[in-house]
Design a protein around this motif. Sequence first.
Motif, mmCIF file in Angstrom:
data_model
loop_
_atom_site.group_PDB
_atom_site.id
_atom_site.type_symbol
_atom_site.label_atom_id
_atom_site.label_comp_id
_atom_site.label_asym_id
_atom_site.label_seq_id
_atom_site.Cartn_x
_atom_site.Cartn_y
_atom_site.Cartn_z
ATOM 1 N N VAL A 15 30.269 39.636 42.100
ATOM 2 C CA VAL A 15 29.646 40.846 42.391
ATOM 3 C C VAL A 15 30.955 41.759 43.315
ATOM 4 C CG1 VAL A 15 28.140 42.153 44.219
ATOM 5 C CG2 VAL A 15 27.511 40.350 43.012
ATOM 6 N N ASP A 16 31.552 41.152 43.914
ATOM 7 C CA ASP A 16 32.614 41.804 44.741
ATOM 8 C C ASP A 16 33.903 42.126 43.935
ATOM 9 O OD1 ASP A 16 31.472 41.354 47.002
ATOM 10 O OD2 ASP A 16 32.285 39.561 47.860
ATOM 11 N N GLU A 17 34.253 41.163 43.052
ATOM 12 C CA GLU A 17 35.581 41.457 42.112
ATOM 13 C C GLU A 17 35.428 42.057 40.897
ATOM 14 O OE1 GLU A 17 38.131 38.108 42.328
ATOM 15 O OE2 GLU A 17 37.382 37.434 44.226
ATOM 16 N N ASP A 33 29.052 39.868 28.075
ATOM 17 C CA ASP A 33 28.685 40.972 27.989
ATOM 18 C C ASP A 33 28.193 41.626 29.321
ATOM 19 O OD1 ASP A 33 29.018 40.909 25.057
ATOM 20 O OD2 ASP A 33 26.753 40.435 25.029
ATOM 21 N N THR A 34 27.676 40.891 30.446
ATOM 22 C CA THR A 34 27.198 41.309 31.677
ATOM 23 C C THR A 34 28.452 41.749 32.466
ATOM 24 O OG1 THR A 34 25.421 39.978 31.420
ATOM 25 C CG2 THR A 34 26.062 40.468 33.651
ATOM 26 N N LEU A 35 29.637 40.862 32.369
ATOM 27 C CA LEU A 35 30.628 41.096 33.212
ATOM 28 C C LEU A 35 31.609 42.249 32.440
ATOM 29 C CD1 LEU A 35 31.693 37.737 34.604
ATOM 30 C CD2 LEU A 35 30.094 39.352 35.810
ATOM 31 N N VAL A 43 41.628 36.389 32.927
ATOM 32 C CA VAL A 43 42.644 35.926 33.684
ATOM 33 C C VAL A 43 42.276 36.195 35.241
ATOM 34 C CG1 VAL A 43 45.200 36.313 34.400
ATOM 35 C CG2 VAL A 43 44.322 36.302 31.852
ATOM 36 N N ASP A 44 41.800 37.385 35.365
ATOM 37 C CA ASP A 44 41.211 37.427 36.820
ATOM 38 C C ASP A 44 40.015 36.495 37.120
ATOM 39 O OD1 ASP A 44 42.940 39.720 37.187
ATOM 40 O OD2 ASP A 44 41.423 41.021 36.320
ATOM 41 N N ILE A 49 38.438 31.622 40.265
ATOM 42 C CA ILE A 49 37.692 30.247 40.244
ATOM 43 C C ILE A 49 38.756 29.202 40.973
ATOM 44 C CG2 ILE A 49 37.079 28.280 39.086
ATOM 45 C CD1 ILE A 49 34.999 30.370 39.077
ATOM 46 N N GLU A 50 40.297 29.440 40.587
ATOM 47 C CA GLU A 50 41.112 28.785 41.217
ATOM 48 C C GLU A 50 41.418 28.681 42.785
ATOM 49 O OE1 GLU A 50 44.887 29.101 39.170
ATOM 50 O OE2 GLU A 50 43.855 28.268 37.192
#
Length: 84
Positions: A15-17, A33-35, A43-44, A49-50
């Motif tokens: 939601v934030d990024e 599709d959603t994102l 990559v982002d 996640i990392e």
Amino acid sequence: MNKQEIIEKINGFLVDEFEVDNDDIEPDANLKDTLGLDSLDYVDLVVSIESNFGVKLVEVDFVGIATFQNFYDLIETKLKAKTA
């Protein structure tokens, strides 16, 4: 970290990024599709996640990842492997 905590943390940074509406994030919804993900967004996502979970994702990890539920399961599996 239990599965619900993983889901909440993932949804929070999506939601934030990625500026996606929390209501659009459903377990069976299509992740890409959603994102609205393109190759740079992946990559982002990997970097997020990392930094949030301390696990590395590689391209092959995304094979078969279609829904948010698939993605949650992937992160849960990676976290379990990390602590094993």
